[in-house]
Scaffold this motif. Structure first.
Motif, PDB file in Angstrom:
ATOM      1  N   ARG A   1       4.441 -19.476  -1.142  1.00  0.00           N
ATOM      2  CA  ARG A   1       4.315 -18.023  -0.905  1.00  0.00           C
ATOM      3  C   ARG A   1       5.410 -17.313  -1.687  1.00  0.00           C
ATOM      4  O   ARG A   1       5.162 -16.343  -2.405  1.00  0.00           O
TER       5      ARG A   1
ATOM      6  N   ASP B   1       5.017 -14.736  -4.797  1.00  0.00           N
ATOM      7  CA  ASP B   1       5.647 -13.412  -4.795  1.00  0.00           C
ATOM      8  C   ASP B   1       6.491 -13.191  -6.046  1.00  0.00           C
ATOM      9  O   ASP B   1       6.632 -12.069  -6.521  1.00  0.00           O
TER      10      ASP B   1
ATOM     11  N   THR C   1      -4.987 -16.979   0.515  1.00  0.00           N
ATOM     12  CA  THR C   1      -4.384 -16.076   1.484  1.00  0.00           C
ATOM     13  C   THR C   1      -4.257 -16.835   2.799  1.00  0.00           C
ATOM     14  O   THR C   1      -5.196 -17.497   3.216  1.00  0.00           O
TER      15      THR C   1
ATOM     16  N   ASN D   1      -1.042 -14.697   8.537  1.00  0.00           N
ATOM     17  CA  ASN D   1      -0.037 -13.654   8.259  1.00  0.00           C
ATOM     18  C   ASN D   1      -0.375 -12.807   7.034  1.00  0.00           C
ATOM     19  O   ASN D   1       0.400 -11.916   6.670  1.00  0.00           O
TER      20      ASN D   1
ATOM     21  N   ARG E   1      -0.180 -13.491   4.008  1.00  0.00           N
ATOM     22  CA  ARG E   1       0.603 -13.746   2.787  1.00  0.00           C
ATOM     23  C   ARG E   1      -0.229 -14.502   1.760  1.00  0.00           C
ATOM     24  O   ARG E   1      -1.048 -15.349   2.087  1.00  0.00           O
TER      25      ARG E   1
ATOM     26  N   SER F   1      -0.450 -17.123  -1.488  1.00  0.00           N
ATOM     27  CA  SER F   1       0.245 -18.352  -1.837  1.00  0.00           C
ATOM     28  C   SER F   1      -0.379 -18.981  -3.071  1.00  0.00           C
ATOM     29  O   SER F   1      -1.598 -18.940  -3.237  1.00  0.00           O
TER      30      SER F   1
END
Ligand code: OGA
Ligand code: MN
Length: 297
Positions: free
Chosen positions: A146, A150, A199, A203, A205, A207
């Motif tokens: 993750r 980002d 995804t 949560n 997020r 990845s």
């Protein structure tokens, strides 16, 4: 009293205390699950688990895999079919021989990977329990995919969206020098599609989802796809994304295969016993289906 959680970093890896996984009250199980979705890797020290208790805890997260990659006639197994044997032991309990097939096959675990991404329905979680640890070496490293996602440029994020890679066990084993799969083994494990970016439903997020099992990328020249996968793995395993777990006896470490890479580190495997067993929980569906991406023909 409830469990206690000591994060290693604010959102990657936590140690969990005051948890007896053989008899976890429902409220503590809920707290463990919440921590797992947040930290992606959990370390439970000092566990005293029978194989049945280990499996019962794993099944709280979903169905446990029971299939084998290697033909058990050619590579007999030490453990019950619900466990992956992450040891350097032969079925008779002694350290394996230098030329054993299991040893050659498991050398692939030293490459960055995520468990069972070479299966159509890949691994969701792995729960690895140590019985005997090597006095030096034999750690397990984890990389946060993750955080790696980002840190990509916006241009790269756009480029990766919707891309699908082909994962196969033969691809990663070729890299580690194991090529003598039987025809039967090859037939049981055909290459499978997996998205490059996923995804995490718990949560939201995003990845990266790559591994040494990944070969070509659909819709891209083969060499270009392989180069992109290699570059992504190099990016995603930079030191700032990595936690190294130094094992103690009776640690149970569980990780989220959807958003972490891992690898075993070197040790003198013909000298020291390292005895660990892994239960692997299956994901709910193929990653293309989860992301709503068409499975390439
Ligand atoms: C695993 C794994 C590597 C190691 O348990 O899935 O790849 O040797 N382990 O720690
Ligand atoms: Mn693994």
């Amino acid at each position: 009293m409830g469990i206690s959680i000591c994060p290693v970093t604010p959102d990657f890896v936590a140690e969990v205390g005051d948890a007896d996984l053989s008899a976890l009250p429902a409220a503590d199980l809920a707290a463990v699950k919440a921590a797992f979705w947040k930290y992606a890797v959990l370390v439970f020290p000092g566990q005293d688990l029978t194989p049945a208790q280990h499996l019962a805890f794993a099944r709280e997260f979903g169905p446990v895999e029971t299939d084998r990659v290697l033909d058990t006639k050619k590579a007999p197994h030490r453990l019950n079919v619900s466990f992956a044997d992450i040891s350097n032991l032969a079925p008779d309990g002694r350290i394996w021989a230098g030329d054993s097939r299991q040893r050659q096959y498991k050398a692939g675990n030293r490459l960055w990977h995520t468990d069972s991404s070479f299966k159509f329905r890949p691994g969701l979680a792995s729960l690895l329990y140590s019985r005997t640890v090597a006095p030096v070496g034999g750690h397990t490293e984890f990389a946060d995919q993750r955080a790696a996602y980002d840190a990509l440029s916006d241009a790269m994020k756009r480029r990766l969206q919707g891309l699908v890679a082909e994962h196969s066990i033969a691809t990663s084993r070729r890299k580690s020098g194991f090529t003598d799969f039987t025809e039967d083994e090859g037939r049981r494990l055909p290459p499978v599609p997996q998205v490059l970016v996923r995804t995490i439903p718990q949560n939201g997020r995003k990845s990266l989802y790559v591994a040494s099992h990944a070969g070509r990328i659909f819709g891209m020249p083969e060499t270009e796809g392989r180069a992109l996968i290699d570059a992504l793995i190099a990016h995603a395993t930079q030191r700032q994304f990595v936690y190294t777990h130094r094992w103690r006896e009776r640690d149970l470490v569980m990780w989220d295969n959807r958003c972490t890479l891992h690898r075993g580190t070197d040790f003198d495997d013909l000298r020291w016993v390292r005895d660990m067993r892994r239960a692997t929980v299956s994901d709910v569906a193929n990653t293309c289906e989860q992301e709503g991406v068409a499975v390439p023909a």
